[in-house]
Design an enzyme around this catalytic site. Structure first.
Site, PDB file in Angstrom:
ATOM      1  N   ASP A  54     116.953  64.008 109.160  1.00 22.29           N
ATOM      2  CA  ASP A  54     117.262  65.224 109.913  1.00 22.29           C
ATOM      3  C   ASP A  54     118.680  65.654 109.555  1.00 22.29           C
ATOM      4  OD1 ASP A  54     117.503  67.269 111.776  1.00 22.29           O
ATOM      5  OD2 ASP A  54     117.965  65.896 113.437  1.00 22.29           O
ATOM      6  N   THR A  72     126.555  68.818 111.510  1.00 20.87           N
ATOM      7  CA  THR A  72     127.589  67.807 111.678  1.00 20.87           C
ATOM      8  C   THR A  72     127.194  66.467 111.088  1.00 20.87           C
ATOM      9  OG1 THR A  72     128.321  68.886 113.727  1.00 20.87           O
ATOM     10  CG2 THR A  72     129.069  66.627 113.353  1.00 20.87           C
ATOM     11  N   ILE A 126     123.884  63.770 109.491  1.00 16.29           N
ATOM     12  CA  ILE A 126     122.544  63.543 108.957  1.00 16.29           C
ATOM     13  C   ILE A 126     122.005  62.307 109.667  1.00 16.29           C
ATOM     14  CG2 ILE A 126     121.172  63.004 106.921  1.00 16.29           C
ATOM     15  CD1 ILE A 126     123.377  64.331 105.248  1.00 16.29           C
ATOM     16  N   GLY A 172     114.661  77.717 113.038  1.00 14.14           N
ATOM     17  CA  GLY A 172     115.034  76.505 112.322  1.00 14.14           C
ATOM     18  C   GLY A 172     113.922  75.467 112.400  1.00 14.14           C
ATOM     19  N   ASP A 215     114.164  72.350 112.616  1.00 10.21           N
ATOM     20  CA  ASP A 215     114.452  71.332 113.631  1.00 10.21           C
ATOM     21  C   ASP A 215     113.945  71.754 115.003  1.00 10.21           C
ATOM     22  OD1 ASP A 215     116.368  73.408 113.638  1.00 10.21           O
ATOM     23  OD2 ASP A 215     117.917  72.115 114.497  1.00 10.21           O
ATOM     24  N   ARG A 216     114.024  73.053 115.289  1.00  8.06           N
ATOM     25  CA  ARG A 216     113.552  73.550 116.588  1.00  8.06           C
ATOM     26  C   ARG A 216     112.031  73.442 116.681  1.00  8.06           C
ATOM     27  NH1 ARG A 216     116.152  79.284 117.701  1.00  8.06           N
ATOM     28  NH2 ARG A 216     115.395  78.800 119.813  1.00  8.06           N
ATOM     29  N   ASP A 250     118.461  70.949 123.225  1.00 12.43           N
ATOM     30  CA  ASP A 250     119.030  70.168 122.127  1.00 12.43           C
ATOM     31  C   ASP A 250     120.538  70.416 122.065  1.00 12.43           C
ATOM     32  OD1 ASP A 250     119.832  69.034 119.728  1.00 12.43           O
ATOM     33  OD2 ASP A 250     118.044  69.640 118.649  1.00 12.43           O
ATOM     34  N   THR A 255     125.390  70.639 117.234  1.00  9.86           N
ATOM     35  CA  THR A 255     126.517  71.516 116.901  1.00  9.86           C
ATOM     36  C   THR A 255     126.388  72.815 117.688  1.00  9.86           C
ATOM     37  OG1 THR A 255     126.551  70.562 114.682  1.00  9.86           O
ATOM     38  CG2 THR A 255     127.766  72.616 115.020  1.00  9.86           C
ATOM     39  N   THR A 286     145.486  69.764 132.532  1.00 11.55           N
ATOM     40  CA  THR A 286     144.855  70.759 131.659  1.00 11.55           C
ATOM     41  C   THR A 286     143.686  70.159 130.880  1.00 11.55           C
ATOM     42  OG1 THR A 286     146.940  71.943 131.436  1.00 11.55           O
ATOM     43  CG2 THR A 286     145.253  72.397 129.787  1.00 11.55           C
TER      44      THR A 286
END
Length: 245
Positions: free
Chosen positions: A7, A11, A13, A98, A100-101, A120, A123, A175
């Site tokens: 996959d 960011t 694999i 995509g 992946d979706r 999901d 990124t 902060t």
């Protein structure tokens, strides 16, 4: 039969070795570091019978294809090119979704039933919706947690870049704490509200599944998620492979 499921995200694999349909080994390597990718694949890869890649990064996909072919002697199959995700896609422009979706949607239906919502946290944060009739309806796309932290520091004069972590409480005491509380609790509240809104459209009993690289952090703050499955995409690739053999 040994399957390597890959996959490729923006960011990381994520790779899973499935032996007779069971996830036996999982490892991750950074997408942008080509040397680390090659070393990581060589270190972890054992004898496999087949390789299937799901990718949202075309350039990385081509490089990983070549590397895996050299290491294993097997030509990988790529979802969307060589193999189709077996789910009815009702997106107005189906090619825009995509892979992946679609894999997540298919895996969620097979493992958890329908109707279902998949959140999901990668990124980007995506919500994917499947109807009672197992049709992919579409979803939502939002900036991810780390992207939100980046933008806060880049677009403001005084806010620092906070490293993603669990906040100490809802009310930030400094902060950095306020930023983490805002991002984590804010995304959790957003997730819970969107799940309820989506259920009002597809069925009040629709299941909600959480996945993605940041799900282990954000998941405990989301009250409406019924299951957390960090390996949902890899499992989906394996389920698709089982249809081929």
């Amino acid at each position: 039969m040994n399957l390597l499921a890959v996959d490729i995200g923006n960011t990381n694999i994520n790779c899973g070795l499935f032996i007779n349909g069971r996830l036996a080994k999982r490892f991750s390597i950074p997408t942008k570091d080509k040397t680390a990718c090659q070393i990581g694949l060589k270190r972890h890869l054992i004898v496999v019978d087949d390789i299937i890649i799901c990718s949202v990064v075309p350039l990385a996909c081509r490089a990983i294809e070549e590397t895996l072919k050299k290491i294993s002697g097997i030509k990988p199959k790529v979802l969307g090119r060589d193999v189709k995700v077996p789910i009815k896609n009702l997106y107005s422009v189906p090619k825009q979704v995509g892979q992946d979706r679609l894999v997540n949607a298919y895996a969620a239906v097979k493992l958890y039933g329908s109707p279902v919502v998949v959140a999901d946290f990668g990124t980007a944060v995506t919500f994917d919706v499947v109807s009672r009739n197992r049709e992919y309806l579409g979803g939502l796309i939002l900036p991810g947690l780390n992207i939100s932290l980046d933008v806060l520091s880049e677009r403001t004069a005084l806010l620092p870049r906070a490293k993603l972590a669990r906040p100490n409480g809802l009310i930030g005491k400094d902060t950095r704490g306020s930023i983490l509380s805002g991002v984590v609790y804010g995304f959790a509240a957003l997730t819970d509200d969107l799940i309820e809104r989506l259920r009002s459209q597809i069925g009040k009993n629709a299941k909600a599944i959480g996945t993605g690289g940041n799900i282990s952090l954000i998941g405990p703050y989301c009250k409406k998620l019924q299951a957390i499955d960090q390996d949902l995409t890899l499992k989906g690739i394996s389920l698709i492979h089982q249809n081929l053999v």
